[in-house]
Design a protein around this motif. Structure first.
Motif, PDB file in Angstrom:
ATOM      1  N   UNK A 239     -26.155 -41.483  -7.859  1.00  0.00           N
ATOM      2  CA  UNK A 239     -26.707 -40.136  -7.693  1.00  0.00           C
ATOM      3  C   UNK A 239     -27.854 -39.851  -8.672  1.00  0.00           C
ATOM      4  N   UNK A 240     -28.677 -38.873  -8.302  1.00  0.00           N
ATOM      5  CA  UNK A 240     -29.844 -38.509  -9.114  1.00  0.00           C
ATOM      6  C   UNK A 240     -29.496 -37.338 -10.026  1.00  0.00           C
ATOM      7  N   UNK A 241     -28.773 -37.620 -11.078  1.00  0.00           N
ATOM      8  CA  UNK A 241     -28.413 -36.558 -12.014  1.00  0.00           C
ATOM      9  C   UNK A 241     -28.483 -37.072 -13.443  1.00  0.00           C
ATOM     10  N   UNK A 242     -28.622 -36.140 -14.366  1.00  0.00           N
ATOM     11  CA  UNK A 242     -28.670 -36.458 -15.794  1.00  0.00           C
ATOM     12  C   UNK A 242     -27.891 -35.410 -16.570  1.00  0.00           C
ATOM     13  N   UNK A 243     -27.530 -35.709 -17.818  1.00  0.00           N
ATOM     14  CA  UNK A 243     -26.701 -34.766 -18.575  1.00  0.00           C
ATOM     15  C   UNK A 243     -27.525 -33.613 -19.155  1.00  0.00           C
ATOM     16  N   UNK A 244     -27.336 -32.430 -18.575  1.00  0.00           N
ATOM     17  CA  UNK A 244     -28.004 -31.223 -19.073  1.00  0.00           C
ATOM     18  C   UNK A 244     -27.165 -30.604 -20.187  1.00  0.00           C
ATOM     19  N   UNK A 245     -27.828 -30.211 -21.271  1.00  0.00           N
ATOM     20  CA  UNK A 245     -27.164 -29.510 -22.378  1.00  0.00           C
ATOM     21  C   UNK A 245     -27.704 -28.085 -22.429  1.00  0.00           C
ATOM     22  N   UNK A 246     -26.801 -27.108 -22.388  1.00  0.00           N
ATOM     23  CA  UNK A 246     -27.200 -25.700 -22.517  1.00  0.00           C
ATOM     24  C   UNK A 246     -26.616 -25.173 -23.826  1.00  0.00           C
ATOM     25  N   UNK A 247     -27.500 -24.781 -24.734  1.00  0.00           N
ATOM     26  CA  UNK A 247     -27.093 -24.317 -26.059  1.00  0.00           C
ATOM     27  C   UNK A 247     -26.981 -22.798 -26.048  1.00  0.00           C
TER      28      UNK A 247
ATOM     29  N   UNK B 176     -34.516 -26.553  -9.598  1.00  0.00           N
ATOM     30  CA  UNK B 176     -35.232 -26.262  -8.357  1.00  0.00           C
ATOM     31  C   UNK B 176     -35.768 -24.831  -8.449  1.00  0.00           C
ATOM     32  N   UNK B 177     -37.071 -24.667  -8.333  1.00  0.00           N
ATOM     33  CA  UNK B 177     -37.688 -23.347  -8.531  1.00  0.00           C
ATOM     34  C   UNK B 177     -37.349 -22.377  -7.396  1.00  0.00           C
TER      35      UNK B 177
ATOM     36  N   UNK C 186     -22.141 -25.275  -9.716  1.00  0.00           N
ATOM     37  CA  UNK C 186     -23.608 -25.274  -9.677  1.00  0.00           C
ATOM     38  C   UNK C 186     -24.091 -24.245 -10.702  1.00  0.00           C
ATOM     39  N   UNK C 187     -25.351 -24.346 -11.086  1.00  0.00           N
ATOM     40  CA  UNK C 187     -25.907 -23.431 -12.091  1.00  0.00           C
ATOM     41  C   UNK C 187     -27.114 -22.707 -11.506  1.00  0.00           C
ATOM     42  N   UNK C 188     -27.143 -21.395 -11.716  1.00  0.00           N
ATOM     43  CA  UNK C 188     -28.316 -20.598 -11.340  1.00  0.00           C
ATOM     44  C   UNK C 188     -28.799 -19.890 -12.602  1.00  0.00           C
ATOM     45  N   UNK C 189     -30.028 -20.175 -12.992  1.00  0.00           N
ATOM     46  CA  UNK C 189     -30.608 -19.576 -14.190  1.00  0.00           C
ATOM     47  C   UNK C 189     -31.667 -18.570 -13.765  1.00  0.00           C
ATOM     48  N   UNK C 190     -31.429 -17.309 -14.068  1.00  0.00           N
ATOM     49  CA  UNK C 190     -32.410 -16.284 -13.740  1.00  0.00           C
ATOM     50  C   UNK C 190     -33.458 -16.206 -14.845  1.00  0.00           C
ATOM     51  N   UNK C 191     -34.725 -16.099 -14.438  1.00  0.00           N
ATOM     52  CA  UNK C 191     -35.765 -15.766 -15.403  1.00  0.00           C
ATOM     53  C   UNK C 191     -35.607 -14.309 -15.803  1.00  0.00           C
ATOM     54  N   UNK C 192     -36.164 -13.913 -16.953  1.00  0.00           N
ATOM     55  CA  UNK C 192     -35.984 -12.532 -17.420  1.00  0.00           C
ATOM     56  C   UNK C 192     -36.405 -11.475 -16.401  1.00  0.00           C
ATOM     57  N   UNK C 193     -37.479 -11.727 -15.665  1.00  0.00           N
ATOM     58  CA  UNK C 193     -37.954 -10.717 -14.704  1.00  0.00           C
ATOM     59  C   UNK C 193     -36.941 -10.521 -13.575  1.00  0.00           C
ATOM     60  N   UNK C 194     -36.365 -11.589 -13.105  1.00  0.00           N
ATOM     61  CA  UNK C 194     -35.340 -11.473 -12.061  1.00  0.00           C
ATOM     62  C   UNK C 194     -34.057 -10.863 -12.628  1.00  0.00           C
ATOM     63  N   UNK C 195     -33.736 -11.219 -13.864  1.00  0.00           N
ATOM     64  CA  UNK C 195     -32.538 -10.637 -14.482  1.00  0.00           C
ATOM     65  C   UNK C 195     -32.678  -9.125 -14.601  1.00  0.00           C
ATOM     66  N   UNK C 196     -33.915  -8.658 -14.854  1.00  0.00           N
ATOM     67  CA  UNK C 196     -34.149  -7.217 -14.956  1.00  0.00           C
ATOM     68  C   UNK C 196     -33.825  -6.501 -13.648  1.00  0.00           C
TER      69      UNK C 196
ATOM     70  N   UNK D 128     -44.396 -13.745 -14.077  1.00  0.00           N
ATOM     71  CA  UNK D 128     -44.023 -13.500 -12.695  1.00  0.00           C
ATOM     72  C   UNK D 128     -42.616 -14.021 -12.423  1.00  0.00           C
ATOM     73  N   UNK D 129     -41.972 -13.406 -11.448  1.00  0.00           N
ATOM     74  CA  UNK D 129     -40.557 -13.673 -11.231  1.00  0.00           C
ATOM     75  C   UNK D 129     -40.239 -15.074 -10.757  1.00  0.00           C
ATOM     76  N   UNK D 130     -39.456 -15.765 -11.526  1.00  0.00           N
ATOM     77  CA  UNK D 130     -38.954 -17.076 -11.137  1.00  0.00           C
ATOM     78  C   UNK D 130     -37.534 -17.252 -11.662  1.00  0.00           C
ATOM     79  N   UNK D 131     -36.776 -18.014 -10.923  1.00  0.00           N
ATOM     80  CA  UNK D 131     -35.463 -18.464 -11.381  1.00  0.00           C
ATOM     81  C   UNK D 131     -35.365 -19.936 -11.028  1.00  0.00           C
ATOM     82  N   UNK D 132     -34.319 -20.580 -11.513  1.00  0.00           N
ATOM     83  CA  UNK D 132     -34.130 -21.983 -11.144  1.00  0.00           C
ATOM     84  C   UNK D 132     -32.670 -22.226 -10.769  1.00  0.00           C
ATOM     85  N   UNK D 133     -32.525 -23.036  -9.749  1.00  0.00           N
ATOM     86  CA  UNK D 133     -31.200 -23.449  -9.285  1.00  0.00           C
ATOM     87  C   UNK D 133     -30.998 -24.900  -9.701  1.00  0.00           C
ATOM     88  N   UNK D 134     -29.833 -25.189 -10.285  1.00  0.00           N
ATOM     89  CA  UNK D 134     -29.545 -26.561 -10.720  1.00  0.00           C
ATOM     90  C   UNK D 134     -28.233 -27.012 -10.088  1.00  0.00           C
TER      91      UNK D 134
END
Lengths: 354, 103
Positions: free
Chosen positions: A109-117, A212-213, A247-257, A331-337
């Motif tokens: 599979x195409x994956x790597x170890x992501x670390x979120x601090x 993924x943007x 799965x992980x969904x990271x909201x950018x600050x503008x979308x979080x607002x 500008x509003x962006x989030x990422x899906x991982x």
């Protein structure tokens, strides 16, 4: 007896050393900082524990990862002493059986170890959770993620093309580390969802695909934002439709607002996305590992596989969609991982602080 | 290269970041069987079809050619998760185990 150490200082001597290390099989392909004992000892002396203390056995080889060996790899990766507790915690986390390190490191599979601090200590260590947090520019992000990967190569023995059988590999196998933008989040940080205290300092590891943007500059309410997010997350080639996991969904600050202004909680967002990311059996029956052998898919019991209109959720439970906020202004962006189909694992760095 | 590296490790007082090669890994190795005759084998696949196919063929061959007991097959519920304790426990009661992955 202490060895007599010469310190060659000529460019030729340095080149000989760097090239020997490059040819040693101890690197990821990029040059490394030589793991000179003085550097390694300095790093070990900054954490609780001794150099020969085992942090965890690292698969696939099962080799015990000692603090000393992890520190040597951290030096090679470019870490500062204050980064080592984060690397040690990440080692503990990937060794958790729920992460399935052996499978992850050997998989095609195409994956790597992501670390979120996360946690109050991340600023003092220089972790970037603002603009370009996935990109270059932060030594802490770059070096901690790289140190984990070097440990997996050198101690865990995940040798590319020999043991690591990834078809494509993953750029995150060089380095893949971000931090949470807690001040921009309307919610409690990820570590609290994972059962840790708000004032703890933690790392969360995840066998992750690329970010993924999800772009959208004109959303006027949470439904518009989350409908576009759900559509971006609903790719029938994702392994999650067939095996579950987080799965992980990271909201950018503008979308979080947008979500904060409307008062949406994490469970609100998770429930909405869990509903809106479903795909019909008629589409999923062609994909995954088992194709038309639908009985092999890890689907919830309530899916009627005989009904091609039955909708299969991306992951089994709403809480399997992990949410956080990170990234810079703009500008509003989030990422899906998405990932390999396993779990996020969180550990505290506190036990390693001296 | 090894000679050069060994000299540099000494000259620069480097700390080795890894064992030198997988042969130095200290994980215990399973006890070798003195005979395969009537030995019970656990064959554990990672839930993928090719793994199961390989193991089924291997189980038949070991039984026919080496006189092992009838093979017992296990399949992990999910390739992305480790095998459940119940499967590992059952396999551990046999004389030998063979695992396979396959796409």
């Amino acid at each position: 007896m202490t060895p007599t150490v010469t310190t060659p200082s000529s460019p030729a001597a340095w080149r000989e050393l760097l090239e020997a290390l490059a040819g040693s099989g101890w690197t990821d392909g990029l040059p490394v900082v030589p793991p000179i004992r003085e550097f390694v000892d300095e790093m070990v002396s900054g954490v609780a524990g001794t150099a020969d203390q085992v942090v965890a056995d690292l698969d696939p080889s099962g080799t015990p990862a000692t603090i000393g060996a992890v520190a040597a790899n951290a030096v090679m990766a470019g870490c500062l002493p204050q980064h080592l507790p984060y690397v040690l915690a990440a080692i503990e986390a990937v060794a958790d059986s729920r992460f399935n390190l052996r499978g992850h490191m050997c998989s095609t599979h195409t994956s790597g170890p992501l670390v979120i601090v996360g946690g109050p200590g991340r600023d003092a260590c220089g972790f970037n959770y603002e603009g370009n947090c996935f990109g270059p520019g932060s030594r802490a992000n770059a070096a901690v993620g790289r140190a984990l990967n070097l440990c997996l190569l050198n101690i865990g023995g995940a040798l590319p093309k020999v043991v690591d059988r990834a078809i494509f590999g993953h750029p995150g196998k060089y380095t893949y580390c971000i931090a949470e933008h807690e001040a921009a989040s309307p919610w409690a940080p990820l570590r609290v969802d994972m059962g840790f205290a708000h004032d703890d300092d933690t790392v969360t590891v995840y066998a992750a695909e690329a970010p993924h943007s999800i772009i959208g500059l004109c959303f006027e309410n949470p439904h518009e934002l989350l409908d576009i997010a759900a559509d971006s997350m609903s790719q029938s080639g994702l392994t999650h439709y067939y095996v579950g996991g987080d799965v992980i969904l990271l909201f950018g600050p503008a979308h979080a607002d947008i979500l904060a202004d409307a008062g949406w909680t994490k469970p609100d967002v998770q429930a909405y996305l869990h509903q809106r990311t479903r795909k019909p059996v008629s589409v999923l029956k062609y994909g995954g590992i088992w194709g038309r052998q639908l009985e092999h898919n890890r689907w919830p019991r309530w899916i009627d596989t005989a009904d091609e209109d039955s909708l299969v959720p991306l992951v089994h439970k709403p809480s399997d969609i992990k949410l956080s906020v990170t990234g810079g202004p703009g500008a509003g962006s989030s990422v899906f991982i998405p990932g390999w189909g396993t779990r996020c694992i969180t550990t505290s760095i506190r036990k390693w602080l001296s | 290269l090894d000679t050069t590296l060994d000299k540099l490790i000494k000259d620069w007082d480097l700390v080795m970041p890894a064992p030198r090669g997988l042969a130095s890994v200290t994980r215990p190795v399973a006890r070798r069987l003195s005979s395969l005759t009537n030995a019970r084998g656990a064959f554990l696949d990672n839930s993928k079809d090719n793994a199961a196919t390989l193991l089924q063929e291997l189980g038949k061959l070991l039984h026919a050619e080496f006189g092992t007991a009838e093979p017992t097959f296990f399949s992990k519920p999910l390739h992305t998760r480790i095998a459940p304790e119940s499967q590992i426990g059952e396999a551990a009661r046999m004389e030998f185990a063979v695992i396979a992955i396959g796409d």
